[in-house]
Every structure is written in structure tokens, then in C-alpha cells.
Design an enzyme around this catalytic site. Sequence first.
Site, PDB file in Angstrom:
ATOM      1  N   SER A 221       5.212 -42.578 -16.035  1.00  0.00           N
ATOM      2  CA  SER A 221       5.131 -41.150 -16.343  1.00  0.00           C
ATOM      3  C   SER A 221       4.562 -40.401 -15.150  1.00  0.00           C
ATOM      4  O   SER A 221       3.639 -40.872 -14.481  1.00  0.00           O
ATOM      5  CB  SER A 221       4.268 -40.927 -17.590  1.00  0.00           C
ATOM      6  OG  SER A 221       2.988 -41.500 -17.433  1.00  0.00           O
ATOM      7  N   MET A 222       5.125 -39.219 -14.885  1.00  0.00           N
ATOM      8  CA  MET A 222       4.758 -38.449 -13.697  1.00  0.00           C
ATOM      9  C   MET A 222       4.359 -37.021 -14.047  1.00  0.00           C
ATOM     10  O   MET A 222       4.582 -36.093 -13.271  1.00  0.00           O
ATOM     11  CB  MET A 222       5.924 -38.451 -12.708  1.00  0.00           C
ATOM     12  CG  MET A 222       6.394 -39.833 -12.287  1.00  0.00           C
ATOM     13  SD  MET A 222       7.731 -39.806 -11.054  1.00  0.00           S
ATOM     14  CE  MET A 222       9.056 -39.017 -11.999  1.00  0.00           C
ATOM     15  N   GLY A 223       3.789 -36.817 -15.226  1.00  0.00           N
ATOM     16  CA  GLY A 223       3.356 -35.479 -15.619  1.00  0.00           C
ATOM     17  C   GLY A 223       4.524 -34.524 -15.745  1.00  0.00           C
ATOM     18  O   GLY A 223       5.586 -34.880 -16.262  1.00  0.00           O
ATOM     19  N   GLY A 226       8.186 -35.430 -14.898  1.00  0.00           N
ATOM     20  CA  GLY A 226       9.041 -36.247 -15.759  1.00  0.00           C
ATOM     21  C   GLY A 226       8.619 -37.696 -15.787  1.00  0.00           C
ATOM     22  O   GLY A 226       7.426 -38.014 -15.749  1.00  0.00           O
ATOM     23  N   GLY A 252       1.165 -38.864 -22.821  1.00  0.00           N
ATOM     24  CA  GLY A 252       1.480 -40.265 -22.565  1.00  0.00           C
ATOM     25  C   GLY A 252       1.481 -41.099 -23.828  1.00  0.00           C
ATOM     26  O   GLY A 252       2.319 -41.994 -24.002  1.00  0.00           O
ATOM     27  N   ASP A 253       0.549 -40.804 -24.740  1.00  0.00           N
ATOM     28  CA  ASP A 253       0.495 -41.535 -26.010  1.00  0.00           C
ATOM     29  C   ASP A 253       1.743 -41.262 -26.852  1.00  0.00           C
ATOM     30  O   ASP A 253       2.271 -42.157 -27.513  1.00  0.00           O
ATOM     31  CB  ASP A 253      -0.752 -41.135 -26.800  1.00  0.00           C
ATOM     32  CG  ASP A 253      -2.036 -41.412 -26.038  1.00  0.00           C
ATOM     33  OD1 ASP A 253      -2.015 -42.263 -25.131  1.00  0.00           O
ATOM     34  OD2 ASP A 253      -3.064 -40.771 -26.351  1.00  0.00           O
TER      35      ASP A 253
END
Length: 311
Positions: A221-223, A226, A252-253
Site C-alpha cells: 500500500s502506498m497511501g 494507491g 490499510g486494515d
Amino acid sequence: MIVTVTMNPAIDKTVDIDRLERGDLNRIKRVELDAGGKGINVSKTIKELGGKSIATGFVGGINGTIIKHVLADQGIETDFVEVNGETRTNLKVVEENGEVTELNEPGPEVSKEQLEDLLKRLDGYAGPETLFVLAGSIPKGIPTDIYRRITESAHRKGAKVLLDADGPLFSESLKAAPDMLKPNRSELERYYRMDYRASEQELVTMGLGLLDNGTHMAVISMGQMGAVFLTREKQYRCPGLLVKAHSTVGAGDALVGAMAYGWDEKLPLEDCIRLCMGASAGAVTSIGTKPPSRELVDELAKKAELLEIRK
């Protein structure tokens, strides 16, 4: 069957302010309280998507009782081990510009007997149709190889493991080859001991390296940029979806919850990816650590763009 393991759950207290003034008075505009901890947040997302899970881990004191009651009211099955002391409260300060400051308590200490109790319960759930979600930090009294031990035990019974952890918990667990991994950009950079911000191609290369020991899928994950979804057969880059964000807490969860739900429902990879992107984007619009609604997830999932990465 999905079993989420939250070793160090919390009452998440999210407060909204205009701007954090260090060393001065800050007036709170809104307060939200949620049953939290990464695995618990995953269970909440799975429930909102229409799936089922069993939430396990350690709880103690009044906060622990509140967490069990809240999850029961939401229709989420639980099987927590009771410990001495009080389950922690985590404070998340959200400024008007979206910046989040988190103040997380350490949580109560867990005894060897209580740890063994949990491990026996997990072993009882293990089987070929079981996915364990191991997510988040651990409290005092728990060794940093615990996720590796759970993964090894799960694999002996044919169960699968989805790992979302950082630092030694992550590096130790890789020795047992969890079936799915969800590091974020910063966690991956720390694991590879990079002292600069990795390019997207470097992230892909590092992510593919995580698959060498038997892991089937890695999601980075890259905030707001994306996420990257990697399997041995296919690799996709998915740009972030444009939404009106409240905060990134829980995004993220929610993504991990969608991954687990997709596995349990045996969704095709591309459908699972779209669901993950919709859930993650939907989560940043929520207040506190509440999961996005299935309706919102489906609406956003339709907008997800899957760009195949060519080797």
C-alpha cells in the site's frame, strides 16, 4: 473460515481539532470511540462486506469488556483470552488539514500461560479452509517470533496466513512464508534498510522478492498513490481513488479485510483487487476507525484502475 488475531487491541479514541498546538490548549470539536486494533478492524470490515470472521487475541479490564460487547452487538463472533490489566486506549488526533497524530498506549502484559491458551485456541481453528489474519503490534510478554510460530503451526494443518505487521514481527514471520503479505511503502523500505524513498519500480522488485520463499501474494500500500498487487503470475499497479478524505486511519486494515474476504469467497484476483481498492478508499472517508459500507465499497470498486505491470 477467517480468524483475526489482535494481540494488542484498543479502544480507539479519535478526536477532531482545527490544528494541533504543541505546548498549548487544544479544543476538541468531535470525539469518536471505536473498538479497535488492526485485527479487530479487519473483522469489522469483513462483517460490513457481508462475510464472517472470529476475532481473537487478548483483552482485559473494562475496556476489554467494552470491546467484546461492541463486537457482539455488531454480530462479530469473538474468542478472546482474558488477561490482567486494562486493554489500552489509543488516541488519534485528526487536524482539519487531514494530518493525524497517534498516541498509542503499550497495553497490558501477557503471561506465558495466557499466550499458550491463545495458541491452543488458534490450533483448534486451524484447517485447510482457515485463514488466520495476524495484524498489528504485540504487548509485553510476547516474543517477537510469535507470528512466525503461529504461521508454522497453521501451515502444519493446511491453514493459510495473511500477515500485516512491521519490524521484527515482519522479518521473523517471513522465515515461515506467510501466504499473503500487506506491507506499506515505509515498512518495506525499513525491511530492506533503504535510507531513501523507493521508486515504484523498486517497490515492485522488493515485493516480488518477498514471493521467493513461498508467499503467494504481496500487496504494497502506498497511501494516496494507491497500491501494488503482486502474485507470481500477475502484477498490477492501482492508482489511488479520489475521495473526500477524513483521515487515513484504518485504510490499510480495510484493505486487509477485503483481501481476507476475497480469499474466503474465492473471488478472482481482479475482483478481489477492485474490492481492496474500494474498501481502502472508503475507509479514509469514515469517522474514527469505522469500516466503509458495502454500498460505498462497491461504488468505489467500479472506479478502480488495474494497470498490469510488465516484467
